[in-house]
Design a protein around this motif. Structure first.
Motif, mmCIF file in Angstrom:
data_model
loop_
_atom_site.group_PDB
_atom_site.id
_atom_site.type_symbol
_atom_site.label_atom_id
_atom_site.label_comp_id
_atom_site.label_asym_id
_atom_site.label_seq_id
_atom_site.Cartn_x
_atom_site.Cartn_y
_atom_site.Cartn_z
ATOM 1 N N HIS A 1 -12.005 1.710 -0.979
ATOM 2 C CA HIS A 1 -11.065 2.670 -1.570
ATOM 3 C C HIS A 1 -10.971 2.459 -3.076
ATOM 4 O O HIS A 1 -10.899 3.426 -3.839
ATOM 5 C CB HIS A 1 -9.691 2.523 -0.937
ATOM 6 C CG HIS A 1 -8.699 3.530 -1.459
ATOM 7 N ND1 HIS A 1 -8.561 4.791 -0.912
ATOM 8 C CD2 HIS A 1 -7.839 3.476 -2.504
ATOM 9 C CE1 HIS A 1 -7.644 5.458 -1.586
ATOM 10 N NE2 HIS A 1 -7.187 4.680 -2.558
ATOM 11 N N ALA A 2 -10.981 1.179 -3.510
ATOM 12 C CA ALA A 2 -10.951 0.894 -4.942
ATOM 13 C C ALA A 2 -12.167 1.486 -5.638
ATOM 14 O O ALA A 2 -12.054 2.083 -6.724
ATOM 15 C CB ALA A 2 -10.883 -0.616 -5.165
ATOM 16 N N PHE B 1 -3.216 -9.830 -4.693
ATOM 17 C CA PHE B 1 -2.766 -8.512 -4.232
ATOM 18 C C PHE B 1 -1.354 -8.202 -4.715
ATOM 19 O O PHE B 1 -1.136 -7.264 -5.479
ATOM 20 C CB PHE B 1 -2.827 -8.418 -2.706
ATOM 21 C CG PHE B 1 -2.266 -7.118 -2.182
ATOM 22 C CD1 PHE B 1 -3.045 -5.966 -2.198
ATOM 23 C CD2 PHE B 1 -0.973 -7.046 -1.696
ATOM 24 C CE1 PHE B 1 -2.526 -4.752 -1.737
ATOM 25 C CE2 PHE B 1 -0.441 -5.843 -1.234
ATOM 26 C CZ PHE B 1 -1.226 -4.697 -1.243
ATOM 27 N N LEU C 1 0.821 -1.207 0.000
ATOM 28 C CA LEU C 1 0.000 0.000 0.000
ATOM 29 C C LEU C 1 0.857 1.260 0.000
ATOM 30 O O LEU C 1 0.515 2.263 -0.639
ATOM 31 C CB LEU C 1 -0.928 0.008 1.212
ATOM 32 C CG LEU C 1 -2.014 -1.078 1.256
ATOM 33 C CD1 LEU C 1 -2.804 -0.973 2.551
ATOM 34 C CD2 LEU C 1 -2.933 -0.990 0.055
ATOM 35 N N LEU D 1 -10.197 -1.517 1.967
ATOM 36 C CA LEU D 1 -9.444 -1.466 0.710
ATOM 37 C C LEU D 1 -10.375 -1.539 -0.500
ATOM 38 O O LEU D 1 -10.186 -0.817 -1.483
ATOM 39 C CB LEU D 1 -8.442 -2.612 0.646
ATOM 40 C CG LEU D 1 -7.302 -2.608 1.660
ATOM 41 C CD1 LEU D 1 -6.358 -3.766 1.390
ATOM 42 C CD2 LEU D 1 -6.547 -1.287 1.625
ATOM 43 N N LEU E 1 -6.369 -4.003 -4.816
ATOM 44 C CA LEU E 1 -7.132 -3.489 -3.673
ATOM 45 C C LEU E 1 -8.357 -4.351 -3.373
ATOM 46 O O LEU E 1 -8.783 -4.447 -2.219
ATOM 47 C CB LEU E 1 -7.564 -2.051 -3.943
ATOM 48 C CG LEU E 1 -6.442 -1.020 -4.031
ATOM 49 C CD1 LEU E 1 -7.004 0.355 -4.389
ATOM 50 C CD2 LEU E 1 -5.657 -0.947 -2.725
ATOM 51 N N THR F 1 -4.225 4.085 5.595
ATOM 52 C CA THR F 1 -4.705 2.720 5.810
ATOM 53 C C THR F 1 -3.564 1.797 6.194
ATOM 54 O O THR F 1 -3.712 0.920 7.058
ATOM 55 C CB THR F 1 -5.402 2.198 4.548
ATOM 56 O OG1 THR F 1 -6.495 3.062 4.219
ATOM 57 C CG2 THR F 1 -5.929 0.786 4.759
ATOM 58 N N LEU G 1 -4.210 5.626 1.126
ATOM 59 C CA LEU G 1 -3.680 4.283 1.338
ATOM 60 C C LEU G 1 -2.534 4.285 2.337
ATOM 61 O O LEU G 1 -2.325 3.307 3.057
ATOM 62 C CB LEU G 1 -3.229 3.678 0.010
ATOM 63 C CG LEU G 1 -4.353 3.290 -0.953
ATOM 64 C CD1 LEU G 1 -3.772 2.746 -2.250
ATOM 65 C CD2 LEU G 1 -5.282 2.268 -0.325
ATOM 66 N N THR H 1 -10.162 -5.478 4.961
ATOM 67 C CA THR H 1 -10.138 -5.684 3.508
ATOM 68 C C THR H 1 -11.284 -4.951 2.821
ATOM 69 O O THR H 1 -11.143 -4.528 1.674
ATOM 70 C CB THR H 1 -10.192 -7.183 3.163
ATOM 71 O OG1 THR H 1 -11.458 -7.727 3.545
ATOM 72 C CG2 THR H 1 -9.075 -7.940 3.855
#
Length: 290
Positions: free
Chosen positions: A72-73, A133, A21, A69, A94, A32, A29, A66
């Motif tokens: 966020h995507a 990932f 990240l 993430l 992500l 995060t 990120l 998760t």
């Protein structure tokens, strides 16, 4: 095998995800990544508890991380409205941990998921941490680096085309392998072929980067190691998928975990991430000097 798989997954949760990240260069990120231990430590603990509620609860905590993430995507898609190869690979990276977390929660609970038992689910978790990932992230980063060097000696058209191919085929291959779980062994073999082609493209780009004059000796060794390991580990993946589809002799799952799994985790993922962090640090130092 369960101990080995648990150790590899814990490495992915605790080290690989936050390190990856931080390479993206996105402040959200980065935040995060700083908070990631809040989710990853319970997830890692769950791996060593007996299946049941006691293991499922900390696994759910990891699943929440998760989902952050994945969210966020989704926001990134809305913000950039781009599906360039490098961006598609990053979005895949992500989203992939949420697939791993879904399998983790079911496996730690001791329940089947979509008809798959705990054994297959346990192997799905590392696959989506390292192929889903890490490999997608590295493919996206090397593609972005090749695009960013356009017009320079490091940005030759062949490298840019190879970077785009890697950034598209690694995510596609990962998804096709997952689809093969439901469709059949031949479909999984097709996914393995696509994923291997993409990973070998990453290996070739890593080797080309190592041969240039910019990276220091340690970075060159890391890049060369990651490229060499990928050639061997993906040959193993192909041999296993071919054997499953045709009935030909092939390595056992335990052998694949000890060779393909450990090799990709240590030889490819850790070496690639370390090299990319060193390259990023060197570029930042050069910028400050200028």
């Amino acid at each position: 095998m369960s101990v080995l798989v648990g150790a590899v997954v814990a490495l992915g949760m605790l080290v690989v995800v936050p390190a990856g990240l931080r390479l993206v260069g996105d402040p959200a990120l980065d935040r995060t990544a700083r908070l990631w231990p809040v989710f990853a430590v319970p997830g890692a603990v769950s791996l060593w508890l007996p299946r049941g509620t006691a293991a499922a609860v900390p696994a759910l905590c990891y699943a929440l991380g998760t989902l952050v993430l994945a969210a966020h995507a989704a926001r990134r898609v809305g913000r950039t409205r781009s599906l360039r190869p490098a961006e598609a690979a990053l979005l895949t990276a992500l989203a992939a941990p949420s697939v791993a977390a879904l399998a983790l929660v079911a496996e730690r609970s001791g329940h089947e998921l979509f008809g798959f038992g705990p054994g297959i689910l346990a192997l799905t978790v590392p696959h989506f941490h390292f192929a889903g990932f890490a490999a997608a992230l590295v493919a996206g980063l090397v593609c972005g680096a090749a695009e960013g060097c356009a017009g320079t000696a490091a940005g030759m058209p062949a490298d840019r085309a190879l970077g785009r191919f890697a950034a598209l085929s690694v995510p596609l291959g990962t998804v096709l392998v997952l689809a093969g779980y439901f469709v059949g062994d031949l479909a999984e073999l097709g996914g393995a072929l696509v994923l291997t082609a993409g990973m070998w493209a990453v290996a070739l780009l890593s080797r080309r980067t190592a041969r240039r004059t910019g990276p220091d000796r340690t970075t060159r060794v890391l890049l060369t190691t990651s490229a060499a390991v990928l050639v061997a580990t993906m040959l193993l993946a192909l041999s296993w998928a071919l054997g499953e589809a045709t009935g030909l002799p092939h390595p056992s799952l335990a052998w694949m975990a000890a060779t393909h799994g450990v090799g990709n985790a240590l030889g490819f993922t850790l070496c690639s991430l370390a090299a990319l962090h060193r390259l990023r640090g060197a570029a930042s130092s050069k910028g400050r000097t200028v």
